[in-house]
Design an enzyme around this catalytic site. Structure first.
Site, PDB file in Angstrom:
ATOM      1  CG  ASP A 139      43.841  42.642  45.874  1.00 22.55           C
ATOM      2  OD1 ASP A 139      43.371  41.590  45.411  1.00 22.55           O
ATOM      3  OD2 ASP A 139      43.364  43.752  45.627  1.00 22.55           O
TER       4      ASP A 139
ATOM      5  CG  HIS B 191      41.983  39.223  48.235  1.00 20.96           C
ATOM      6  ND1 HIS B 191      41.334  40.351  47.803  1.00 20.96           N
ATOM      7  CD2 HIS B 191      42.068  39.329  49.588  1.00 20.96           C
ATOM      8  CE1 HIS B 191      41.045  41.112  48.866  1.00 20.96           C
ATOM      9  NE2 HIS B 191      41.489  40.518  49.946  1.00 20.96           N
TER      10      HIS B 191
END
Ligand SMILES: *[C@@H]1O[C@H](CO)[C@@H](O)[C@H](O)[C@H]1NC(C)=O
Ligand SMILES: *[C@@H]1O[C@H](CO)[C@@H](O)[C@H](O)[C@H]1NC(C)=O
Ligand SMILES: *[C@@H]1O[C@H](CO)[C@@H](O)[C@H](O)[C@H]1NC(C)=O
Ligand SMILES: *[C@@H]1O[C@H](CO)[C@@H](O)[C@H](O)[C@H]1NC(C)=O
Ligand SMILES: *[C@@H]1O[C@H](CO)[C@@H](O)[C@H](O)[C@H]1NC(C)=O
Ligand SMILES: *[C@@H]1O[C@H](CO)[C@@H](O)[C@H](O)[C@H]1NC(C)=O
Ligand SMILES: *[C@@H]1O[C@H](CO)[C@@H](O)[C@H](O)[C@H]1NC(C)=O
Length: 373
Positions: A197, A220
């Site tokens: 993430d 991310h």
């Protein structure tokens, strides 16, 4: 006579300064930590923390070389110590078997909460790679959307994190690298983060935060947010991201807010950013919905303003280079792009935008239709 007095005073202050600077050392091995990667060293770490936190000098917690297995731990203040430094030469690993996690309902692996003057200087790694905790198949139903942060700085004033190496599987859900919330004056630098993430995420109530020299990927990207979920009132400002590199990340530099939120994210800069095949290199998303599409459009949103991009350069994995998606009722204002240049090997790069105001210079490509210049 006057001179002697002056030098006596000088000597007094030098000694006081020296004594004040001396660090009291708390070595986790003295509290029973084994560091063989098998024994659970959580209790020893917490004991070393309690002792150091209660010491009213400048303290240093030493994590020597070795591999220390830690359950999810929250290192809590307030501490008496005026500064608290963690020198970490060893590696930290998570328990391999999900069943051996003592508390399965936690949102953070390692949290520092309500600590002022924290310094974490690591040369070892924080390695969640081998742990089943992150794996999608072990998600309990109620945990599907719960964050699983490696490190969470929460409620801290003045923190320096350097040389932090974090690794987790690329496909592990919600595994942010470092999250910062409710904190002021945080300096994160020279770190390497590979995760499933956000590499670094600045959450609500983060102010005066510098992120410098972070290498992110997979992951991310570096995010401000998400902010304003369930109508929350956000306040994030003075976040400066400099000299960071993104390798094959889902996003590069991102600001994400939910519909229906309130408050602001402002005075944010991204400078000297290198992108290497990021899927969404630059993104402001005021319609963030955590990958879903069922968040209703509302009239309120977190206001985004005074965001500067300077020398953000490199390649996008898709033709989508820049997306500024802001709402009609709460636009994004004073968005500045200078020397932003994003190429795409997979076609002519494009910028898309809605309701964003600001300026771009003539070196910015692809041109952003909403911005003047
Ligand atoms: C901490 O303890 C370990 C094991 O006893 C030792 O090897 C290391 O030198 C100690 N480090 C410091 C800074 O005291
Ligand atoms: C981190 O520790 C190393 C020595 O272990 C030292 O040289 C370096 O200056 C420290 N960095 C910070 C930011 O404290
Ligand atoms: C930190 O990460 C970098 C890049 O992934 C790697 O080269 C380095 O060996 C890592 N350091 C440690 C202590 O694991
Ligand atoms: C930040 O602090 C507020 C108030 O103490 C608290 O409600 C909130 O949960 C904290 N944020 C996080 C991410 O822990
Ligand atoms: C952030 O960077 C600015 C500019 O270099 C500096 O003035 C400020 O002290 C830094 N703040 C922190 C918390 O590192
Ligand atoms: C902006 O967000 C809306 C609402 O989620 C979405 O329908 C639209 O496709 C987005 N636009 C861009 C350019 O991403
Ligand atoms: C770009 O802007 C600079 C300064 O604003 C100007 O000197 C230069 O001529 C411009 N170049 C082009 C190609 O328009």
């Amino acid at each position: 006579m006057k001179k002697e007095k002056a030098s006596a005073i000088f000597l007094f202050f030098s000694v006081a300064f020296y004594l004040g600077k001396a660090q009291n050392i708390y070595n986790v091995t003295n509290y029973g930590a084994v560091g063989n990667g098998q024994m659970d060293d959580s209790a020893a770490f917490l004991q070393a923390w309690e002792a150091a936190c209660g010491d009213n000098g400048d303290v240093q917690i030493v994590i020597p070389s070795g591999t220390f297995l830690l359950q999810s731990l929250s290192f809590e203040g307030p501490c008496k110590a005026s500064s608290l430094e963690i020198q970490m030469s060893g590696n930290i690993v998570a328990p391999p078997d999900p069943k051996s996690w003592k508390n399965c309902n936690v949102e953070n692996w390692i949290q520092f909460r309500n600590v002022n003057g924290l310094i974490v200087n690591a040369s070892g790694a924080i390695d969640g790679k081998g742990s089943g905790w992150w794996q999608p198949q072990v998600r309990g139903l109620s945990l599907v959307n719960s964050p699983r942060r490696h490190m969470h700085i929460n409620g801290c004033n003045t923190a320096l994190l350097s040389n932090i190496n974090i690794t987790a599987p690329e496909d592990s859900p919600n595994t942010d690298g470092i999250d910062v919330s409710n904190s002021t004056n945080v300096d994160i630098r020279d770190s390497n983060i590979a995760t499933g993430d956000d590499c670094v995420a600045i959450g609500d109530n983060g102010k005066y935060i510098n992120i410098t020299g972070v290498i992110c990927g997979p992951g991310h990207g570096i995010s401000i947010g998400s902010l304003g979920q369930n109508g929350a009132d956000a306040s994030v400002e003075e976040v400066h991201v400099r000299g960071c590199t993104f390798h094959a990340t889902q996003n590069g530099v991102r600001i994400k807010t939910w519909q229906g939120g309130r408050g602001y994210a402002r005075k944010i800069s991204f400078e000297h950013i290198t992108l290497d095949g990021a899927h969404n290199p630059i993104i402001i998303d005021q319609f963030y919905c955590n990958g879903r599409h069922d968040c209703p459009i509302m009239s309120s949103a977190v206001k985004i303003s005074d965001v500067t991009y300077y020398e953000v350069q490199g390649t996008s994995a898709t033709p989508k280079a820049i997306v500024l998606n802001c709402s009609k009722t709460v636009s994004c204002d004073n968005i500045i792009m200078n020397h932003v240049s994003i190429r795409s090997p997979s076609g002519q790069p494009v910028s898309l935008c809605n309701n964003a105001n600001g300026q771009q210079d003539n070196l910015t490509t692809p041109k952003v239709p909403c911005l003047s210049g």
